[in-house]
Design a protein around this motif. Structure first.
Motif, short mmCIF file in Angstrom:
data_model
loop_
_atom_site.label_atom_id
_atom_site.label_comp_id
_atom_site.label_asym_id
_atom_site.label_seq_id
_atom_site.Cartn_x
_atom_site.Cartn_y
_atom_site.Cartn_z
N THR A 28 31.40 -2.80 42.46
CA THR A 28 30.92 -2.94 41.12
C THR A 28 29.47 -2.56 40.91
N ALA A 29 28.66 -3.28 41.55
CA ALA A 29 27.03 -2.88 41.14
C ALA A 29 26.57 -1.85 41.82
N GLY A 30 25.69 -1.07 41.52
CA GLY A 30 24.98 0.09 42.10
C GLY A 30 23.86 -0.54 42.85
N GLU A 31 24.38 -0.97 44.14
CA GLU A 31 23.40 -1.60 45.13
C GLU A 31 23.42 -1.14 46.56
N PRO A 32 22.50 -0.53 46.99
CA PRO A 32 22.60 -0.25 48.25
C PRO A 32 22.92 -1.31 49.19
N ASP A 33 24.20 -1.38 50.31
CA ASP A 33 24.45 -2.17 51.29
C ASP A 33 23.41 -2.12 52.37
N PHE A 34 22.63 -1.31 52.37
CA PHE A 34 21.79 -1.24 53.56
C PHE A 34 20.44 -2.18 53.32
N LEU A 35 20.23 -2.73 54.50
CA LEU A 35 18.63 -3.50 54.36
C LEU A 35 17.87 -2.54 54.31
N PRO A 36 16.57 -2.91 53.74
CA PRO A 36 15.33 -1.96 53.54
C PRO A 36 14.98 -1.68 54.87
N PRO A 37 14.34 -0.30 55.16
CA PRO A 37 13.64 0.22 56.37
C PRO A 37 12.90 -0.90 56.94
N GLU A 38 12.83 -1.10 58.33
CA GLU A 38 12.17 -1.96 59.09
C GLU A 38 10.46 -1.95 58.52
N HIS A 39 9.98 -0.91 58.27
CA HIS A 39 8.40 -0.51 58.13
C HIS A 39 8.08 -1.39 56.56
N VAL A 40 9.33 -1.45 55.83
CA VAL A 40 8.87 -1.88 54.60
C VAL A 40 9.16 -3.65 54.71
N LEU A 41 10.20 -4.00 55.38
CA LEU A 41 10.22 -5.47 55.64
C LEU A 41 9.09 -5.92 56.46
N GLU A 42 8.31 -5.33 57.33
CA GLU A 42 7.25 -5.78 57.93
C GLU A 42 6.12 -5.86 56.90
N LYS B 278 8.76 7.65 58.03
CA LYS B 278 9.68 6.52 58.41
C LYS B 278 10.81 6.55 56.98
N THR B 279 10.34 6.39 55.92
CA THR B 279 10.95 6.37 54.59
C THR B 279 12.06 7.90 54.66
N ALA B 280 11.46 8.84 54.88
CA ALA B 280 12.41 10.09 54.55
C ALA B 280 13.43 9.73 55.68
N ALA B 281 13.27 9.39 56.89
CA ALA B 281 14.18 9.35 57.71
C ALA B 281 15.29 8.22 57.33
N PHE B 282 14.65 7.14 56.75
CA PHE B 282 15.66 6.21 56.09
C PHE B 282 16.58 6.86 55.12
N GLN B 283 15.98 7.49 54.15
CA GLN B 283 16.59 8.03 53.25
C GLN B 283 17.77 9.13 53.53
N ALA B 284 17.20 9.69 54.52
CA ALA B 284 18.33 10.89 55.32
C ALA B 284 19.62 10.16 55.84
N MET B 285 19.04 9.12 56.50
CA MET B 285 20.25 8.29 57.15
C MET B 285 21.18 7.85 55.93
N THR B 286 20.79 7.22 55.08
CA THR B 286 21.63 6.60 53.93
C THR B 286 22.29 7.42 53.24
N ARG B 287 21.78 8.67 52.98
CA ARG B 287 22.37 9.58 52.25
C ARG B 287 23.42 10.30 52.91
N ALA B 288 23.26 10.58 54.24
CA ALA B 288 24.41 11.00 54.84
C ALA B 288 25.58 10.13 54.85
N ALA B 289 25.29 8.70 55.06
CA ALA B 289 26.36 7.56 54.72
C ALA B 289 27.15 7.74 53.77
N TYR B 290 26.25 7.98 52.59
CA TYR B 290 26.76 7.71 51.17
C TYR B 290 27.75 9.01 51.04
#
Ligand code: GLU
Length: 384
Positions: A37-51, A284-296
């Protein structure tokens, strides 16, 4: 009990929000439902953002921020636009809000007079026409066809413009179709806005989710009349943190800021601090986005191939994390098809009705590959 205002009596509930809530509630009750249903990434935010969020707590950043957002975040937003889009904004051309949804709402409320028209492409995100109507405006719809991959024809956009048009709204990658508009089409929107002296609102929330082709923002062509609507939800997996931002001409941003100062004030202080890290820790963010993009991308390919194989015609979208699927083989009525999918296959989707996509449902693949495969098996069983 005294009555309610007409503006809410005639207002429909958001179906994306409502169907996502229903799926969540079923899951809470222990029902084995796959929510698409919702457009909501199932990934947790990257660790540097949580930190950075933890750091915000340690620093005691618990007070109100400026209504327009912290100086650090507005500078980080301006730097993001410079770095990624070649756009130059001063920090006072940036407003931070409680999600991209509020950015857009502030914007419509700031420019629309009663009866003003806003041209938008259907299938559209459910909140576009609702927000325009709340501001007293009139949505004018241009329909994009499934056989064109839901990319609209610029001639149809031109034909929809009248002397009452105030805003052209562009959303690429699109929610709910995933269509990515080619640069020449985006430029076409910009030229129309220039020719007819219109505002151009560019909803760029899905910028970082493009799999084929290239993202183009309308602001690249006519920045002096464009508001970029953006936020942390999709590309940075920060949906619940509610950080949206808009960038555009100073008088518009100032008006939106006055409105926000009399309604919600500034966005969440902790989330603003964390979003600075999401924007500024570029590698770090670019690496996260590349990882999620490949998964999607992998999920998209599996889902679209699977649905078409089952006879549910689905164009391959180039971006976002949605597909628009023709469900007439399940039921000619998309609401009944969505109910059958939920009741009999335990797959939750959003019917196309409120996207103005009759005979279709929106499926979000912001869920694991395993769930995507399982959903396809369940749909196959439903179809017998
Ligand atoms: N934008 C997301 C969606 O379309 C979140 C829900 C909403 O606010 O509409 O599913």
């Amino acid at each position: 009990m005294p009555g309610l205002a007409e503006r809410v009596n005639s207002l429909k509930a958001s179906s994306t929000v409502a169907f996502a809530a229903r799926a969540k509630e079923l899951a809470r009750q222990g029902v084995d439902v796959i929510s698409m249903t919702a457009g909501e990434p199932d990934f947790l935010p990257p660790e540097h953002v949580l930190e950075a969020a933890r750091e915000a707590l340690r620093l005691g950043l618990t007070k109100y921020t400026a209504t327009e957002g912290t100086a650090e975040l507005r500078e980080a937003v301006a730097a993001k636009f410079k770095r990624e889009n070649g756009l130059t904004y001063a920090p006072d051309q940036v407003l931070v809000s409680n999600g991209g949804k509020q950015t857009l709402y502030n914007a419509f409320m700031s420019v629309i007079e009663p009866g003003d028209e806003v041209v938008m492409v259907a299938p559209y995100w459910v909140s576009y026409p609702a927000q325009v109507q709340l501001a007293g405006g009139v949505p004018v719809v241009v329909t994009a066809r499934a056989e064109d991959g839901f990319v609209p024809d610029l001639a149809d956009v031109r034909a929809a413009i009248t002397p009452r048009t105030k805003v052209l709204l562009i959303n690429s990658p699109s929610n709910p179709t995933g269509a990515v508009f080619p640069p020449e089409l985006v430029r076409g929107f910009a030229e129309l806005a220039e020719e007819h002296d219109l505002w151009l609102f560019s909803d760029d929330l899905y910028e970082h989710l493009v799999y084929d082709g290239k993202f183009t923002t309308a602001a690249a062509y006519v920045p002096h009349r464009t508001l970029v609507v953006h936020g942390a939800s999709k590309g940075y997996a920060l949906t619940g943190w509610r950080i949206g931002f808009g960038a555009g001409p100073k008088p518009l941003i100032a008006a939106m800021n006055r409105l926000q100062g009399q309604s919600t004030s500034g966005a969440n202080s902790l989330a603003q601090h964390a979003t600075v890290a999401a924007l500024n820790e570029v590698e770090k963010t670019a690496a996260f986005q590349a990882m999620t993009r490949a998964a999607y991308r992998e999920r998209r390919d599996v889902l679209v191939t699977g649905l078409n194989r089952l006879g549910l015609s689905t164009p391959l979208p180039a971006g976002a994390f949605y597909v628009m699927t023709d469900t007439t083989a399940i039921d000619p009525d998309e609401e009944r098809a969505a109910i059958k999918l939920l009741d009999e296959a335990r797959v939750a989707v959003v019917p196309g009705t409120d996207f103005l996509a009759p005979g279709k449902v929106r499926m979000s693949y912001a869920t694991s590959l395993e769930q995507v495969r399982e959903a396809l098996q369940r749909i196959e069983a439903l179809l017998g």
